[in-house]
Motif scaffolding. Structure first.
Motif, short mmCIF file in Angstrom:
data_model
loop_
_atom_site.label_atom_id
_atom_site.label_comp_id
_atom_site.label_asym_id
_atom_site.label_seq_id
_atom_site.Cartn_x
_atom_site.Cartn_y
_atom_site.Cartn_z
N VAL A 62 0.87 -1.17 0.00
CA VAL A 62 0.00 0.00 0.00
C VAL A 62 0.91 1.23 0.00
O VAL A 62 1.79 1.35 0.84
CB VAL A 62 -0.92 0.03 1.25
CG1 VAL A 62 -1.69 1.35 1.32
CG2 VAL A 62 -1.89 -1.14 1.21
N LEU A 63 0.73 2.11 -0.98
CA LEU A 63 1.54 3.32 -1.08
C LEU A 63 0.68 4.52 -0.67
O LEU A 63 -0.35 4.79 -1.29
CB LEU A 63 2.06 3.49 -2.52
CG LEU A 63 2.86 4.76 -2.85
CD1 LEU A 63 4.05 4.93 -1.93
CD2 LEU A 63 3.33 4.75 -4.29
N VAL A 64 1.11 5.20 0.39
CA VAL A 64 0.35 6.34 0.90
C VAL A 64 1.07 7.63 0.53
O VAL A 64 2.26 7.77 0.79
CB VAL A 64 0.22 6.25 2.44
CG1 VAL A 64 -0.35 7.54 3.02
CG2 VAL A 64 -0.67 5.08 2.82
N GLU A 65 0.36 8.54 -0.09
CA GLU A 65 0.94 9.83 -0.50
C GLU A 65 0.06 10.97 0.00
O GLU A 65 -1.16 10.92 -0.14
CB GLU A 65 1.08 9.87 -2.03
CG GLU A 65 1.38 11.23 -2.63
CD GLU A 65 2.65 11.89 -2.12
OE1 GLU A 65 3.71 11.24 -2.11
OE2 GLU A 65 2.57 13.07 -1.69
N ARG A 66 0.70 11.98 0.58
CA ARG A 66 -0.04 13.11 1.16
C ARG A 66 -0.69 13.98 0.07
O ARG A 66 -1.77 14.49 0.24
CB ARG A 66 0.99 13.92 1.96
CG ARG A 66 0.44 15.12 2.65
CD ARG A 66 1.27 15.44 3.87
NE ARG A 66 2.66 15.78 3.53
CZ ARG A 66 3.58 16.07 4.44
NH1 ARG A 66 3.28 16.06 5.71
NH2 ARG A 66 4.81 16.37 4.08
N GLU A 67 0.03 14.16 -1.05
CA GLU A 67 -0.46 15.04 -2.12
C GLU A 67 -1.49 14.30 -2.99
O GLU A 67 -1.62 13.09 -2.89
CB GLU A 67 0.73 15.48 -3.00
CG GLU A 67 1.84 16.17 -2.26
CD GLU A 67 1.42 17.51 -1.66
OE1 GLU A 67 0.57 18.19 -2.28
OE2 GLU A 67 1.90 17.85 -0.57
N PRO A 68 -2.18 15.02 -3.88
CA PRO A 68 -3.17 14.35 -4.74
C PRO A 68 -2.54 13.46 -5.82
O PRO A 68 -3.24 12.73 -6.49
CB PRO A 68 -3.93 15.52 -5.39
CG PRO A 68 -3.57 16.73 -4.63
CD PRO A 68 -2.23 16.48 -4.01
N THR A 69 -1.21 13.57 -6.00
CA THR A 69 -0.55 12.72 -7.00
C THR A 69 0.76 12.19 -6.44
O THR A 69 1.34 12.80 -5.54
CB THR A 69 -0.25 13.49 -8.30
OG1 THR A 69 0.49 12.65 -9.20
CG2 THR A 69 0.59 14.73 -8.02
N ILE A 70 1.23 11.06 -6.98
CA ILE A 70 2.59 10.63 -6.66
C ILE A 70 3.55 11.31 -7.63
O ILE A 70 3.13 12.00 -8.56
CB ILE A 70 2.73 9.09 -6.71
CG1 ILE A 70 2.30 8.55 -8.09
CG2 ILE A 70 1.93 8.45 -5.60
CD1 ILE A 70 2.64 7.08 -8.29
N GLY A 71 4.84 11.13 -7.42
CA GLY A 71 5.83 11.76 -8.29
C GLY A 71 6.81 12.62 -7.51
O GLY A 71 7.98 12.71 -7.84
N GLY A 72 6.29 13.24 -6.43
CA GLY A 72 7.17 13.99 -5.54
C GLY A 72 7.92 15.12 -6.23
O GLY A 72 7.46 15.68 -7.22
#
Lengths: 369, 593
Positions: free
Chosen positions: B96-106
């Motif tokens: 499971v990958l959790v990301e704070r922003e609306p998209t991944i990519g950083g």
């Protein structure tokens, strides 16, 4: 020298930020970074004028990315020369140090004359029942042009009903510039003399006019056994105005710009109180110069520079006056006797007394009562 | 380190391995007392006497086994987290990958090109982002944050906050009609405020997932709702709701609320990355005051062909192409006065990259670089620095002391320390090579995970050389720039390394736990439960006995054997296996026997 620079001296990575930050490099060449490197290597040129240039304005120390105590290195360099009794010491400084050693004040005046400025003001000597000691600093006590500063401050204190007094002949120079000039033993003598006078008179709280006295009393006397509550007059005026013991109600309708003294601002982080006092004056429009607060440009008078001759064309107070005039202000105000001396001189020598007036903060508050 | 080796030897000889006691003469005596041989020998004899007294009271101990949930959590969807998630998923484990922003990519998604190869950053990153979205073993949770972590290695229980997006992603097809028609615009976070985005938006065209969120701060309908709720005075703003009217699948969901989901994991990889340093505190450099003083990350967005300027680099003050561009290194790095003592590692190289690319795009540009040291320490980096010099960039050694505006241009002032002279360079644009700092909320996350962090709020690895992706908390691994400044190759490498550690962990069906943990004698326990408060690992539970007494019970999987509860227990009920009170007393008394 290596000891004076602290551990951080060894850590200097020679980025040159000190040289670039140093205001002297706006008017002449002053190789701060090179002096630090020489200190790292333990080599120094005792015959060079460079040793005596630093005005200890602290602009470089505040920014040094490695935290090198650059002022302490300059002080130590001077100390070595003074201690050896050889090497180059500027003539003006020699005379002043002799004056201070002899009379306790840089002007070489007799201690009896120290209370001349209080004539007709009804100022009492400090006794056991007095709450606050007002310490005027030597310049406002003796200098005919700057006496008005001490008079204004003392008048304000009287009007606010403050129970204050002066020690008069028992006061000596605080010794700040003496210490920066490398004469540590004279500084110790002066400090001990003042500490004894304060302690014997039962002083607990001191209001000072000069940021240099403020710095020395507050930060350097405690290590010599003299701990007193030290307040700069701008802080004290702020307090009196907040408590409504002083009510500046008269509209002044002046555009005023404030010069941050280095020893009040960068050395002691007092930036807001002087501005708050000025803003409490109705109709006073306070404008800032191009460089202010932490980035304020030094007048060139700190670190014993005030006792040395600075060639015309190399005077920082002239540059600062340009900045003040550029704001369109009709009044330049500040809160330091050394700054006052330098700006008086700059206004006179540049024939700008019609363009801009120099007034100390106390004078402005007094006008507004 | 060596204790394990000796335990194995003891076990090979047919004894219980925990019957071993080591008198560590090397580290505790000979290495530290190099200057006093005789006293050291006396101490060594004492150490041996103590060890003998203790080992006589050793008991056989037996490790327990706990099961492993073979499912990993990755916190942070930048390049390091993406790499870790893909590697674990390819090793057939659920992630499971959790990301704070609306998209991944950083941060990598914001970059134009990458050094030292000048690859297009998004061209090499976006395929990996799509792989994440399409991988059957990866569940992607964007606009989500980790809130609470319970449990221990193999058996974590993590509460994840799924923030309300106001768009139902199960219905949304990502057709784009809503963000094309949304009438409200706000500064784009992704473009560092250089461009605008609608209130319902995807951060950039290749965002993953390619489905929008509604920013309630700028959304007109939400402004209306706030107006009504707060009973503000005046005319009500329009209700708008254009997105809702136009959405062909009815995916706009105004009622959607923040949700907490709790899931079980066997391992956690932290890859929360960095935040770019805010240079406003360098008042002498005038960032925020002089429009033509920009940061390196802003220049990246300007240079990016898909960015707000379509790759056209112009002066923010007047829109003209800059002729003289000055770069400043170490802004927010190697500077004690501004609270950032460390080197940010990537700035020297990204400045060289900017200088090379600017010269390629605009041959009449002259670049100047103020530097203290050029740090070009990885493969092909020195050559890249040389390439920047060859492109015509002039390197000046010194730290800039001030920037002022003069006749519509900037004047950059500093000492050329090699000449020993002050220099002033007139410039059309100044680029601040801002450094990296911890991402916001790092300390809170570290506390939730029981991972140590340093004064800069950067995560601390278990060993800087030999255990670079492990932490002192078993089952929690760290990757990328959350540990310290790292460039893309290092972030990818540590992402893969963390994945390999997780895969090794998941290759076991059961984990053995260390038996040298605390044990509480229920007969002696007075039920004061002071131990539950002092335990730093929350390893002590309570239990109600049949006689009605409440007593403390150690959760052996969580206990690290620190002994705090032993010291705190006023009844003497708590004891540490392998270091019992009796053993310690025997050690001490042996000294004068």
């Amino acid at each position: 020298m290596v000891e004076a620079g602290g551990k951080a001296l060894k850590q200097c990575y020679q980025c040159g930020l000190c040289t670039g930050t140093c205001p002297w490099n706006l008017v002449r060449n002053f190789p701060t970074r090179k002096l630090i490197h020489q200190s790292q290597l333990g080599i120094a040129d005792f015959e060079t004028e460079d040793t005596w240039i630093c005005a200890t304005c602290r602009a470089c120390v505040a920014r040094c990315p490695r935290g090198v105590a650059i002022i302490d290195i300059m002080k130590a360099l001077r100390g070595v020369i003074v201690g050896m009794g050889a090497g180059y010491v500027p003539a003006g400084l020699r005379v002043t140090l002799k004056n201070i050693a002899g009379t306790g004040n840089p002007l070489g005046e007799s201690p009896e004359k120290r209370i001349d400025w209080t004539k007709d003001l009804g100022i009492r000597p400090f006794t056991k029942d007095t709450e606050v000691l007002y310490f005027s600093c030597c310049i406002p006590a003796y200098d005919p042009n700057i006496k008005r500063v001490a008079k204004a401050t003392a008048t304000l204190l009287t009007k606010a009903g403050v129970n204050f007094g002066i020690l008069g002949t028992r006061e000596s120079c605080c010794g700040e510039s003496v210490r920066k000039a490398g004469n540590e033993s004279l500084f110790q003598t002066l400090a001990q003399s003042n500490i004894t006078a304060f302690a014997e008179s039962g002083v607990t709280k001191i209001v000072v006019s000069s940021p240099h006295c403020y710095h020395t009393f507050r930060n350097e006397y405690p290590e010599l056994g003299g701990s007193f509550e030290v307040v700069h007059f701008t802080q004290y005026l702020g307090e009196l105005i907040r408590e409504e013991r002083l009510k500046p109600t008269k509209e002044l309708n002046l555009k005023v710009t404030y010069h941050d003294p280095c020893y009040l601002g960068r050395h002691n982080s007092v930036y807001d109180e002087p501005r708050q006092v000025l803003r409490s004056i109705p109709g006073l429009d306070l404008v800032e110069m191009a460089e202010y607060r932490e980035n304020s440009l030094c007048c060139g008078g700190g670190g014993s520079r005030i006792w040395q001759e600075t060639k015309k064309g190399e005077r920082l107070s002239d540059l600062r006056l340009d900045q003040a005039v550029a704001t369109g202000a009709s009044v330049l105000t500040t809160a330091c006797p050394y700054c006052m001396l330098n700006f008086e001189d700059s206004i006179l020598t540049s024939n700008r007394s019609d363009t801009i007036k120099l007034k100390e903060i106390s004078e402005l508050v007094l006008e507004a009562l | 380190m060596h204790e394990n080796t000796f335990r194995k030897t003891v076990a090979a000889a047919g004894l219980n391995p925990y019957l071993l006691e080591m008198a560590n003469l090397r580290e505790h005596c000979s290495w530290v007392h190099g200057d006093g041989k005789e006293a050291a020998t006396t101490k060594a004899i004492d150490l041996i006497r103590m060890a003998v007294a203790k080992v006589a009271r050793h008991e056989k101990l037996f490790p327990k086994q706990v099961s492993v949930t073979k499912r990993a959590l990755v916190i942070g969807g930048g390049i390091s987290g993406i790499q870790a998630a893909l590697d674990m998923a390819n090793a057939s484990y659920k992630v499971v990958l959790v990301e704070r922003e609306p998209t991944i990519g950083g941060r990598m998604a914001q970059l134009d090109k990458t050094f030292p190869t000048l690859d297009c950053s998004s061209c090499i990153l976006t395929p990996k982002m799509v792989d994440v979205a399409q991988h059957p073993n990866i569940t992607l949770l964007t606009s989500a944050e980790v809130k609470e972590v319970k449990g221990f290695v193999g058996n974590f229980e993590v509460s994840i906050l799924q923030k309300a997006r106001k768009v139902d992603h199960t219905k949304c097809t990502g057709c784009g009609i809503c963000w094309q028609k949304c009438p409200e615009k706000a500064p784009s976070e992704f473009d560092m405020g250089l461009g605008k985005r609608p209130a319902v938006y995807i951060p950039f065209p290749q965002a993953v997932p390619p489905k929008p969120v509604i920013d309630t701060a700028s959304c007109r309908y939400h402004k209306y709702l706030r107006f009504v709720e707060e009973k503000q005075e005046g005319k009500a703003p329009p209700q708008c709701r254009i997105c809702e009217k136009l959405c062909p699948v009815g995916a706009i969901d105004w009622e959607q609320k923040d949700e907490i989901v709790t899931e079980k994991f066997g391992a956690i990889v932290v890859a929360t990355g960095y935040k770019a340093f805010d240079p406003t505190i360098y008042t002498e450099l005038g960032y925020g005051r002089h429009p033509d003083v920009i940061t390196g990350l802003e220049l990246e967005r300007m240079m990016s062909a898909s960015g707000p300027a379509s790759g056209d680099v112009t002066r923010p003050s007047n829109g003209e192409h800059p002729k003289d561009v000055v770069f400043l290194t170490c802004v927010g790095s190697r500077d004690e006065q501004r609270g950032r003592t460390y080197c940010s590692k990537v700035c020297c190289m990204y400045i060289a990259k900017h200088a090379i690319i600017l010269k390629e795009h605009y041959p009449d540009v002259q670049c100047y670089v103020f530097y203290m040291d050029v740090r070009a320490v990885s493969k092909d980096y020195e050559e890249f620095y040389k390439r920047a010099q060859e492109s015509g960039a002039i390197y000046i050694r010194g730290k800039v002391s001030g920037i002022r505006q003069e006749e519509g241009r900037l004047v950059v002032r500093g000492e050329d320390t090699l000449l020993g002279e002050m220099v002033e360079i007139p410039a059309d644009m100044v680029v601040l090579a801002i450094g990296m700092e911890h991402s916001p909320g790092s300390a809170e996350l570290a506390q939730a995970l029981k991972v140590s962090y340093d004064v800069n709020e950067l995560f601390i690895e278990a060993h800087p050389k030999l255990r670079p992706v492990e932490t002192m908390s078993d089952g929690v691994f760290v990757a990328g720039a959350c540990v310290g400044p790292r460039d893309i190759p290092e972030s990818v490498a540590t992402g893969s390394a963390a994945a390999a550690k997780v895969a090794a962990l998941f290759s076991q069906d059961f984990l053995t736990t260390d038996p040298m943990v605390a044990v509480i004698d229920q007969m002696k326990c007075g039920g004061c439960l002071l131990c539950t408060k002092v335990c730093p690992f929350k390893a002590i539970d309570t239990q109600v006995l049949r006689d009605g007494r409440t007593v403390a019970v150690v959760n052996e999987s969580l206990c690290k054997g620190c002994g705090l509860c032993v010291a705190a227990c006023r009844f003497g009920a708590s004891n540490l296996r392998g270091f019992t009170q009796q053993q310690l007393l025997a050690e001490v008394t042996s000294l004068w026997q």
